[in-house]
Scaffold this motif. Structure first.
Motif, mmCIF file in Angstrom:
data_model
loop_
_atom_site.group_PDB
_atom_site.id
_atom_site.type_symbol
_atom_site.label_atom_id
_atom_site.label_comp_id
_atom_site.label_asym_id
_atom_site.label_seq_id
_atom_site.Cartn_x
_atom_site.Cartn_y
_atom_site.Cartn_z
ATOM 1 N N TYR A 53 -2.861 5.741 -0.066
ATOM 2 C CA TYR A 53 -2.617 5.216 1.631
ATOM 3 C C TYR A 53 -1.961 5.743 1.621
ATOM 4 O O TYR A 53 -1.041 6.375 1.305
ATOM 5 C CB TYR A 53 -2.599 3.866 1.115
ATOM 6 N N LYS A 54 -2.134 6.081 3.010
ATOM 7 C CA LYS A 54 -0.748 7.089 3.846
ATOM 8 C C LYS A 54 -0.712 5.792 4.889
ATOM 9 O O LYS A 54 -0.470 4.784 5.443
ATOM 10 C CB LYS A 54 -1.868 8.364 4.566
ATOM 11 N N SER B 123 -1.806 3.069 7.167
ATOM 12 C CA SER B 123 -2.635 2.781 7.122
ATOM 13 C C SER B 123 -3.141 1.630 7.140
ATOM 14 O O SER B 123 -4.132 1.048 7.282
ATOM 15 C CB SER B 123 -2.757 2.526 5.324
ATOM 16 N N CYS B 124 -1.918 0.549 7.508
ATOM 17 C CA CYS B 124 -1.616 -0.387 7.567
ATOM 18 C C CYS B 124 -0.846 -0.933 8.196
ATOM 19 O O CYS B 124 0.467 -1.576 7.907
ATOM 20 C CB CYS B 124 -1.740 -1.651 6.718
ATOM 21 N N HIS C 156 0.751 -1.305 -0.030
ATOM 22 C CA HIS C 156 -0.121 0.377 -0.189
ATOM 23 C C HIS C 156 0.830 1.397 0.424
ATOM 24 O O HIS C 156 -0.055 2.324 0.050
ATOM 25 C CB HIS C 156 -1.034 -0.068 0.941
#
Ligand SMILES: Cc1ncc(COP(=O)(O)O)c(C=O)c1O
Length: 392
Positions: free
Chosen positions: A350-351, A354-355, A340
């Motif tokens: 996505y930044k 994000s995950c 991402h």
């Protein structure tokens, strides 16, 4: 291919300080494996070359039967690579522009690259921090009206909770990216289910560094659905069931008969090779048990991993990696930047954050040599080097 995977062959040939001496412990030594089966492979290859029948035919059909049997599926369809197996699977499920496909960002690039390449949008959801596999609840939360498929990945040799992913997304087909996990199994409702078995389509890679690796690229898809199997067969041959007649536009993505011959010769060894990897993993686990700085791989009680990688989480990861390199021990980071956050996927928005579990894993993981031909001395060298780094 991941650069690190290409590096495997070079790692096997070079020490850090010399271009001719072998490393004491390469990350993977394919020549050591070939030496044990040379007498089986070369006659099989000779027979195939003498036949001059290089495209599909009996050797590919034989391997398809063998892999279907191993995977408890009715059908198996060979293709040119694990990447193409994903691509063809997405196509066979009519995934295309306007669709979303849910997957994990902590995987090899092909998992998401193929989603992009069929014109769909990858939707990344985070992983379980212990197994590195997709979180079924996060996958459910990411569902929208556009969700067309979900792609769990069986990372490092351990099956994802494929049945929970399927339950979390009712009605959504599951493509199980089992590139790293052929022959892995998981106990579901008290029964062993094989990698690829529970999904709508399971995909395998025969890249040389996989537990069942060819002498070049190769891949396969497994399914229990006759219509999907027929469609996959058409798609790998320009979309036509009959030569020169095309129902749809497909691809040229066939498994070479040369690879099929090598893979059928190797397949009877797969179970023993994977068992040896598990034994090596258990030996490392015990040797690192008292090190607070090292977290050894977690295999869910329901799973039997094939340990395509033995991946530890560590403090001061990059320092440890160069310390091991200086001592001739090959390692690799699978994967240093989650998908991402890859520049090519910036358009998805996505930044960092994000995950978070995928991002944390990317900073901490390190894969150690685990291949079945490792000697006791090599295993002990890896252990004492890791322990030495942490002053133990
Ligand atoms: C998780 C995963 N998916 C897909 C692939 C792609 O397979 P291949 O290299 O055969 O195209 C790989 C292997 O490289 C992989 O590890």
């Amino acid at each position: 291919m991941a650069l690190a995977e290409h590096d495997v062959a070079r790692v096997a040939r070079r020490s850090p300080s010399s271009s001719i001496l072998p490393m004491p412990v390469p990350l993977l030594d394919l020549r050591a494996q070939h030496a044990t089966i040379r007498d089986e492979i070369l006659p099989a290859l000779e027979g195939l070359v003498d036949s001059q029948l290089f495209i599909l035919g009996a050797p590919v059909e034989r391997l398809e039967r063998e892999v279907a049997e191993l995977s408890h599926t009715k059908y198996a369809v060979g293709c040119a690579s694990g990447t193409d197996a994903l691509l063809l699977a997405l196509k066979a499920l009519d995934v295309g522009p306007g669709d979303e496909v849910i997957t994990t960002p902590f995987t090899f690039f092909a998992t998401a690259g193929t989603i992009h390449n069929v014109g769909a949008r990858p939707v990344f959801v985070d992983i379980e921090p212990k197994t590195y596999n997709i979180r079924p609840d996060a996958a459910a939360a990411a569902r929208t009206a556009k969700t067309k498929a979900v792609v769990p990945v069986d990372l490092f040799g351990q099956m994802a909770a494929v049945e929970d992913v399927a339950k979390a997304l009712p009605g959504i087909p599951v493509i199980e990216d089992a590139a790293q996990s052929i022959g892995a199994r998981r106990s579901i409702d008290g029964e062993w289910r094989m990698a690829g078995e529970v999904a709508t389509i399971g995909t395998f890679s025969f890249f040389p560094s996989k537990n069942l690796g060819g002498y070049g690229d190769g891949g396969m898809m497994v399914t229990n659905d006759a219509a999907i199997s027929d469609r996959l067969k058409r798609l790998r041959m320009h979309g036509g069931a009959k030569q020169y007649f095309h129902d749809e536009v497909g691809f040229n993505s066939r498994l070479d008969s040369l690879q099929a011959v090598v893979l059928s010769a190797k397949l009877p060894h797969l179970a023993a090779w994977s068992a040896k990897r598990r034994a090596n993993a258990a030996y490392y686990d015990q040797a690192f048990a008292d090190l607070d700085a090292v977290t050894t791989p977690y295999v869910e009680p329901a799973n039997e991993s094939i340990f395509n990688q033995y991946t530890i989480r560590v403090e001061r990861r990059d320092e440890l990696q160069s310390f091991l390199k200086d001592r001739g021990i090959g390692t690799s980071i699978y994967y240093p930047l989650p998908l991402h956050l890859q520049p090519c996927f910036a358009y998805l928005g996505y930044k960092e954050g994000s995950c978070p579990e995928s991002e944390r894993a990317a900073k901490q993981v390190l894969s150690l040599p685990i291949y079945p031909e490792l000697t006791q001395g090599q295993l002990d060298d890896v252990i004492s080097a890791v322990r030495g780094f942490y002053g133990r």
